[in-house]
Design an enzyme around this catalytic site. Structure first.
Site, PDB file in Angstrom:
ATOM      1  N   GLU A  39       0.897  -1.320  -0.030  1.00  0.00           N
ATOM      2  CA  GLU A  39      -0.049  -0.033  -0.116  1.00  0.00           C
ATOM      3  C   GLU A  39       0.762   1.145   0.051  1.00  0.00           C
ATOM      4  O   GLU A  39       1.843   1.318   0.780  1.00  0.00           O
ATOM      5  CB  GLU A  39      -1.267   0.096   1.243  1.00  0.00           C
ATOM      6  CG  GLU A  39      -1.797   1.288   1.070  1.00  0.00           C
ATOM      7  CD  GLU A  39      -2.586   1.379   2.374  1.00  0.00           C
ATOM      8  OE1 GLU A  39      -2.343   0.966   3.513  1.00  0.00           O
ATOM      9  OE2 GLU A  39      -3.652   2.253   2.554  1.00  0.00           O
ATOM     10  N   ARG A 264       5.449 -12.527   9.742  1.00  0.00           N
ATOM     11  CA  ARG A 264       6.195 -11.346   9.201  1.00  0.00           C
ATOM     12  C   ARG A 264       7.252 -11.307   9.952  1.00  0.00           C
ATOM     13  O   ARG A 264       7.387 -12.278  11.138  1.00  0.00           O
ATOM     14  CB  ARG A 264       5.406 -10.190   9.519  1.00  0.00           C
ATOM     15  CG  ARG A 264       4.890  -9.762  11.065  1.00  0.00           C
ATOM     16  CD  ARG A 264       4.183  -8.550  11.136  1.00  0.00           C
ATOM     17  NE  ARG A 264       4.355  -7.656  10.467  1.00  0.00           N
ATOM     18  CZ  ARG A 264       3.074  -7.090   9.838  1.00  0.00           C
ATOM     19  NH1 ARG A 264       2.016  -7.270  10.388  1.00  0.00           N
ATOM     20  NH2 ARG A 264       3.320  -6.314   9.010  1.00  0.00           N
ATOM     21  N   LYS A 274       4.666   0.153  10.464  1.00  0.00           N
ATOM     22  CA  LYS A 274       4.316   1.440   9.728  1.00  0.00           C
ATOM     23  C   LYS A 274       3.912   2.627  10.623  1.00  0.00           C
ATOM     24  O   LYS A 274       4.229   3.760  10.224  1.00  0.00           O
ATOM     25  CB  LYS A 274       3.553   1.091   8.416  1.00  0.00           C
ATOM     26  CG  LYS A 274       4.388   0.803   7.142  1.00  0.00           C
ATOM     27  CD  LYS A 274       3.156   0.922   6.092  1.00  0.00           C
ATOM     28  CE  LYS A 274       3.593   0.407   4.713  1.00  0.00           C
ATOM     29  NZ  LYS A 274       2.552   0.258   3.803  1.00  0.00           N
TER      30      LYS A 274
END
Length: 571
Positions: A39, A264, A274
């Site tokens: 994104e 992850r 983020k």
RNA sequence: UGGGGGAUAGUUUAAUCGGCAGAACACCUGACUCUGGAUCAGGCAGUUGGGGUUCGAAUCCCUGUCCCCCAGCCA
């Protein structure tokens, strides 16, 4: 059995095993097609590198393709700046998506038609509930939800309302399009999830063409399908989204992709969220996304990390479903391993201490030959000027040397790398502060090049720079950004910023580097012998004012010895 | 009595049909060395608990325990 180099090794993990099996059974017609779907709402970091290496790596290994697809369905958070940064970073890592640069926003019209189709199938409806009401109706983790009073609108009404949503007749948040699934499902994602929301916002690519935007689950599933993605690899938190991912493709009867989830990356002393990274930037804890202390790819690049080191790292950490935290020491190991082979050696004195060679003729200069890289003979040699006045590392002299210290001390002899043996005969101190300001030494002319014809040994070899030939430089010493292995672990009422390391950046000025560094290219990386790897800062370094970033220090065995000596003394 | 997922040395991971638990990083020794670097040799150290099946279990069965994710009109 010796370990193969990453390129020779055939990585084995549960995902590649699944793919091998799919290839064997012909599940996707022998095709492998993945995608990396960022994104564009922030910069890529080392965690993304894991995903990039997986997606592009798998495609490469199995003769397939990997698309770059921007998941740009939320215009309020996304910006074109991020798109450019992301492309730059993926390329830098060494991957190429060819012509296959896609955007979820490319599919907005088709996604809209899919939504219409869902309505016609009686599988979606326009809901007038407010966000708060939707939440209430959703129920809780342990109690089922209730059906929306708008759930049974007619197909015609839904079609009309949805069209009017698109036309911009309704304000933000007033209505949504929802999938009609099961309000009693144990999986909250299946309790009539919102698939379109009204957002009167300008999109970085489609501008004001749309005021309704699809949600992730809907857009992602169908974008994968549109691109004929075979294996859609994502992280563990999307595990309970898989039924929904499959539901959309199944209901619409479109190409079926397979979602597979993996854990992850987490790294000690590092934050990879983020949301938190953006805070570091916005609150000024770092100088920007590319601050060399940041775990972003742009920060690491500026710090001096190489794509090869990062790819090697990604190959070593493996891919699995277990939540795990990788020791940042492994990353640093990969870095050193790569840099050791490629970085030219050079002498640089970070904290200079003046040394005068009393028996060396005043005004005389001679050149000594130095090896550019002992690991790679093809990198050749260079000439380094030697003269009467030199700088050595302040830390390479101790007036009162501890046990096992074999550098310079009063009366002791050491080797100046590639030059001569010198002996310390006097120590000059500042009469006020007592600080050592200069060393008086003698050299042995017989030891030129660093060899003693009489075969006598010296324990220590230290680096040096000729004072009159030295160039000044600024050196930025970076340390880990956080003090704690898990930066998220904080006391009540604190947040992760409480664990910020106040000494993560130390700026040294007046450092002295050998003259060969005069024309050093921005971005180029050197090993300052005995100190570490240093990279010419791309933004701030100029020929007049050299700036080096310490990429990573060399392994420092002495530091360990000293530490254990100190601990012994305490006992 | 919500749903989903996971547990193998300190860390990250291998182990094909049930067949000697193997590596890497970290740590510790030592060798070598004109970088206390690099390299080389060696060492420490492991199957989440309890039962069961079996000649044999990390793997199969039963039963516990612990950890992670999910209640955005974020992705």
């Amino acid at each position: 059995m010796t370990r193969n180099t990453p390129s020779e090794t055939e990585p084995t993990d549960f995902i590649r095993e699944i793919i091998r099996e799919d290839l064997r059974t012909g599940k996707f017609g022998g095709r492998v097609h993945t995608r990396f779907p960022p994104e564009p709402n922030g910069y890529l970091h080392i965690g993304h590198a894991k995903s990039i290496c997986l997606n592009f790596g798998v495609a490469e290994e199995f003769g397939g393709l990997c698309n770059l697809r921007f998941d740009d369905t939320n215009p309020v958070k996304e910006e074109a700046e991020y798109v450019e940064a992301i492309k730059r970073d993926v390329h830098w890592l060494g991957y190429d998506w060819g012509e296959r640069e896609f955007y979820a926003s490319d599919y907005f019209e088709q996604l809209y038609q899919y939504a219409v189709q869902l309505i016609k199938l009686g599988k979606a409806y326009v809901c007038d509930l407010t966000p708060e009401q939707i939440r209430e109706y959703r129920g809780t983790l342990t109690e089922p939800g209730r059906e929306s009073p708008y759930r049974n609108r007619s197909v015609e009404e839904n079609l009309e309302l949805f069209e009017r949503m698109r036309a911009g007749e309704f304000p933000d948040g007033s209505r949504t399009l929802r999938a009609k699934i099961d309000m009693a499902s144990g999986n909250l994602n299946m309790r009539d999830p919102v698939i379109y929301r009204i957002l009167h916002a300008t999109h970085h690519r489609t501008g004001d063409a749309w005021c309704i935007y699809p949600m992730y689950d809907f857009a992602h599933s169908l974008s994968d399908s549109i691109e004929r993605i075979t294996h859609s690899l994502c992280t563990l938190e999307f595990e309970d989204h898989r039924p929904l991912y499959e539901w959309f493709q199944e209901q619409l009867g479109v190409y079926r992709s397979q979602q597979i989830e993996f854990a992850r990356l987490n790294l000690t002393y590092t934050i990879l969220s983020k949301r938190k990274l953006i805070r570091l930037v916005q609150e000024g804890h770092v100088s920007g996304w590319d601050d060399p202390r940041m775990p972003t790819l742009s920060g690491m690049r500026r710090r001096g990390y190489t794509p090869q080191a990062i790819r090697d790292f990604c190959g070593r950490i493996g891919v699995a479903k277990t939540n795990s935290v990788v020791d940042v020491a492994l990353l640093e190991y990969c870095l050193r391993q790569d840099l050791n082979k490629r970085a030219p050696r050079v002498m640089g004195v970070l904290e200079p201490l003046r040394v005068v060679i009393e028996n060396y003729p005043e005004g005389q200069v001679e050149m000594v030959e130095a090896i550019n890289n002992p690991e790679d003979e093809s990198m050749g040699t260079r000439q380094v000027p030697f003269s009467r006045v030199l700088y050595i590392e302040r830390d390479d002299f101790r007036e009162d040397p501890p046990r096992k210290y074999f550098r310079l001390a009063p009366g002791r002899e050491v080797r100046l790398r590639y030059a001569y043996f010198i002996k310390c005969v006097d120590v000059i101190k500042d009469p006020e502060t007592g600080e050592v300001v200069e060393l008086r030494c003698t050299y042995d002319p017989e030891t030129r090049g660093g060899y003693a014809p009489d075969g006598r040994k010296v324990r220590g070899t230290i680096h040096w720079v000729s004072a009159q030939h030295a160039h000044d430089a600024e050196v930025r010493l970076y340390d880990r950004l956080f003090n704690k292995p898990n930066p998220a672990e904080v006391e009540e009422g604190q947040d992760f910023t409480a664990n910020l390391n106040p000494n993560s950046l130390q700026v040294l000025t007046g450092c002295k580097v050998e003259p060969s560094l005069a024309g050093a290219e921005p971005g180029s990386i050197y090993q300052f012998e005995r100190k570490g790897y240093f990279c010419v800062d791309v933004l701030d370094s100029t020929p007049e004012h050299l700036v080096f970033n310490r990429t990573v220090s060399l392994r420092d065995t002495w530091k360990k010895i000293e530490k254990s000596l100190q601990q012994q003394r305490k006992r």
